[in-house]
Design an enzyme around this catalytic site. Structure first.
Site, PDB file in Angstrom:
ATOM      1  CE  LYS A 102      -1.082   1.660  -0.511  1.00 38.47           C
ATOM      2  NZ  LYS A 102      -1.851   0.517  -1.016  1.00 38.47           N
ATOM      3  CG  ASP A 112      -4.868  -1.149   3.658  1.00 36.01           C
ATOM      4  OD1 ASP A 112      -4.365  -1.961   4.467  1.00 36.01           O
ATOM      5  OD2 ASP A 112      -4.710  -1.232   2.431  1.00 36.01           O
ATOM      6  CG  HIS A 147       3.117  -5.502  -4.206  1.00 36.78           C
ATOM      7  ND1 HIS A 147       3.049  -4.875  -2.970  1.00 36.78           N
ATOM      8  CD2 HIS A 147       1.831  -5.739  -4.568  1.00 36.78           C
ATOM      9  CE1 HIS A 147       1.798  -4.728  -2.608  1.00 36.78           C
ATOM     10  NE2 HIS A 147       1.018  -5.245  -3.560  1.00 36.78           N
ATOM     11  CG  HIS A 154       2.134  -8.502  -0.783  1.00 34.38           C
ATOM     12  ND1 HIS A 154       2.066  -8.439  -2.148  1.00 34.38           N
ATOM     13  CD2 HIS A 154       0.857  -8.408  -0.341  1.00 34.38           C
ATOM     14  CE1 HIS A 154       0.801  -8.318  -2.530  1.00 34.38           C
ATOM     15  NE2 HIS A 154       0.053  -8.296  -1.447  1.00 34.38           N
ATOM     16  CB  THR A 196      -5.017  -9.365  -6.860  1.00 39.55           C
ATOM     17  OG1 THR A 196      -3.939  -8.794  -6.110  1.00 39.55           O
ATOM     18  CG2 THR A 196      -6.248  -9.427  -5.962  1.00 39.55           C
ATOM     19  CD  GLN A 227      -9.683  -9.200   6.182  1.00 37.42           C
ATOM     20  OE1 GLN A 227      -9.837  -8.735   5.057  1.00 37.42           O
ATOM     21  NE2 GLN A 227      -8.862  -8.655   7.060  1.00 37.42           N
ATOM     22  NE  ARG A 238      -8.804  -5.676  -4.527  1.00 41.26           N
ATOM     23  CZ  ARG A 238      -7.515  -5.354  -4.479  1.00 41.26           C
ATOM     24  NH1 ARG A 238      -6.750  -5.577  -5.527  1.00 41.26           N
ATOM     25  NH2 ARG A 238      -7.007  -4.801  -3.399  1.00 41.26           N
ATOM     26  CE  LYS A 276      -7.008  -1.844  -5.558  1.00 47.64           C
ATOM     27  NZ  LYS A 276      -6.135  -1.442  -4.468  1.00 47.64           N
ATOM     28  CE  LYS A 332       1.303   0.672  -6.540  1.00 47.03           C
ATOM     29  NZ  LYS A 332       0.622  -0.327  -7.344  1.00 47.03           N
ATOM     30  CB  THR A 333       8.781   2.637 -10.753  1.00 46.32           C
ATOM     31  OG1 THR A 333       8.339   1.530 -11.554  1.00 46.32           O
ATOM     32  CG2 THR A 333       9.611   2.119  -9.593  1.00 46.32           C
TER      33      THR A 333
END
Length: 406
Positions: A228, A193, A46, A49, A41, A172, A87, A83, A231-232
């Site tokens: 999480k 998740d 990140h 992952h 995506t 999946q 997406r 979500k 993240k910033t």
């Protein structure tokens, strides 16, 4: 010989398993092919992952074969998990570009030579599926009632779950079936998740192929407050140095909360657990030493030793008198702004209000550039004054500014 299951358990990766005793026994007695899926995506992986890549590395070092499944097919639909909104739809060209970027990043942690690992793309079997045949082969094994109770759909149901997304679980599960048939892949990993999707694949293989298949989820990378990690304010912490510089990557880990240090050392480095526990239990200010080691070790894995050394040196240069980079005011300039005097530069950037103030500061021995006192107000600033693309200016004892070349 230690069973890799015990290593993953001790380091805190494992959250849920479909068949705990069977999985542990399997991993201890034979080489297993397993897979983790990555939907393309974005054009970089990140830190979320990265945890999954660490699992793959531990497994491979224990003799097992990883498959990194890139979602060229599922990426056309989008995973609704976690979500509240649908997406954004990507074009096939965007997806392929992202897939190519992922492959380069995998090679930093996973040995891809001589069939030791497989990088596969589910576009190979998903994009040319005959829909009616797919419904007859796969859809018949899924209960809509049961699917609607899955965690991955609950948030989306509040706003409206599209039929496009509803198919994601089937796709999946079908991925796992295909990998089982093609590579004898018997184990699927994923973040917690993904539990509902993983169970769906395990059940499908057991029904269709009448053979064992297993699933395992690992803990999501979260802070002690449950939010999480990775993240910033500026967004995600990426593994691509063009999106998150090695320095900013290092700084993120250097500044984690004290309560998260031991967990991050266990999950995101290869340090022995004895050392992880020792560092994680350091009292008071000494925990900063553990944070420095954490930041260095993770940066070394992702960006290499040279970049890790540079980031550490840059960070230590800025950690003076208790002043950390995160609190240093930063301004960006173009190279075309160089070639003027230090006095002109500081006034142009509004770091000092006037040339007379700048000269007075220099005359009073109060201006430092990169730890060197400036004695000449006509000192010309050039690119050579920028280490790691920045120049550190100190006014007096504690007032710092960082000037960065764009």
């Amino acid at each position: 010989m230690t069973n890799v299951y015990d290593i993953l358990l001790e380091r805190g990766y494992i959250k849920q398993t479909t068949h705990e005793e069977e999985i542990r026994e399997l991993l201890g007695k034979e080489k297993v092919t397993f897979y983790i899926g990555f939907d393309p995506t974005a054009d970089s992986l990140h830190v979320g992952h990265f945890l999954q890549m660490m699992v793959m590395s531990h497994m491979q070092k224990a003799g097992h074969r990883p498959i990194a499944l890139l979602g060229g097919g599922t990426g056309m639909v989008g995973d609704p998990t976690g979500k509240t909104d649908m997406r954004k739809m990507l074009t096939p060209e965007q997806i392929q570009h992202n897939v190519d970027c992922f492959k380069k990043q995998f090679s930093k942690l996973i040995d891809l030579d001589n069939g030791k690992a497989i990088i596969e793309n589910n576009a190979k079997w998903l994009l040319n599926l005959n829909y009616v045949e797919f419904l007859r082969e796969v859809g018949v094994h899924f209960s809509v009632n049961k699917m609607l109770t899955a965690e991955c759909f609950k948030q989306r149901l509040e706003k409206g779950l599209s039929f496009l997304e509803f198919n994601y679980m089937l796709m999946q599960a079908y991925d796992f079936l295909e990998l089982n048939r093609r590579y004898n892949c018997v184990l699927q990993f994923g973040g917690d998740d993904q539990w509902s999707n993983i169970i769906a694949g395990v059940d499908l293989i057991r029904r269709k192929e009448k053979r064992p298949a297993f699933g395992m989820t690992f803990t999501l990378l979260t802070k002690s407050d449950g939010k999480k990690m990775g993240k910033t304010e500026g967004g995600a912490i990426w593994l691509d140095k063009e999106k998150t510089s090695p320095y900013d990557f290092y700084q993120y880990w250097r500044n984690v909360d004290d309560a998260d240090v031991e967990k991050c050392l266990a999950l995101l480095t290869f340090l022995p657990m004895d050392e992880v526990k020792r560092l994680g239990s350091l009292p008071g200010e000494k925990i900063n030493e553990a944070k420095r080691i954490l930041a260095y070790e993770i940066t070394k894995i992702v960006h290499g030793q040279d970049e890790a050394e540079k980031a550490r040196e840059a960070a230590e240069a800025l950690f003076v008198g208790g002043q950390d980079m995160s609190s240093v005011p930063t301004v960006e300039i173009n190279k075309s702004s160089l070639g003027c005097s230090i006095v002109e530069l500081l006034v142009n950037l509004h770091i000092l209000s006037s040339k007379s103030e700048a000269r007075r500061l220099i005359n009073q021995n109060g201006l430092t550039v990169n730890d060197k006192k400036v004695s000449d107000p006509n000192f010309i600033v050039t690119e050579s004054d920028f280490k790691n693309s920045y120049m550190l200016v100190r006014r007096g004892k504690k007032n710092y500014n960082r000037i960065v070349i764009k």
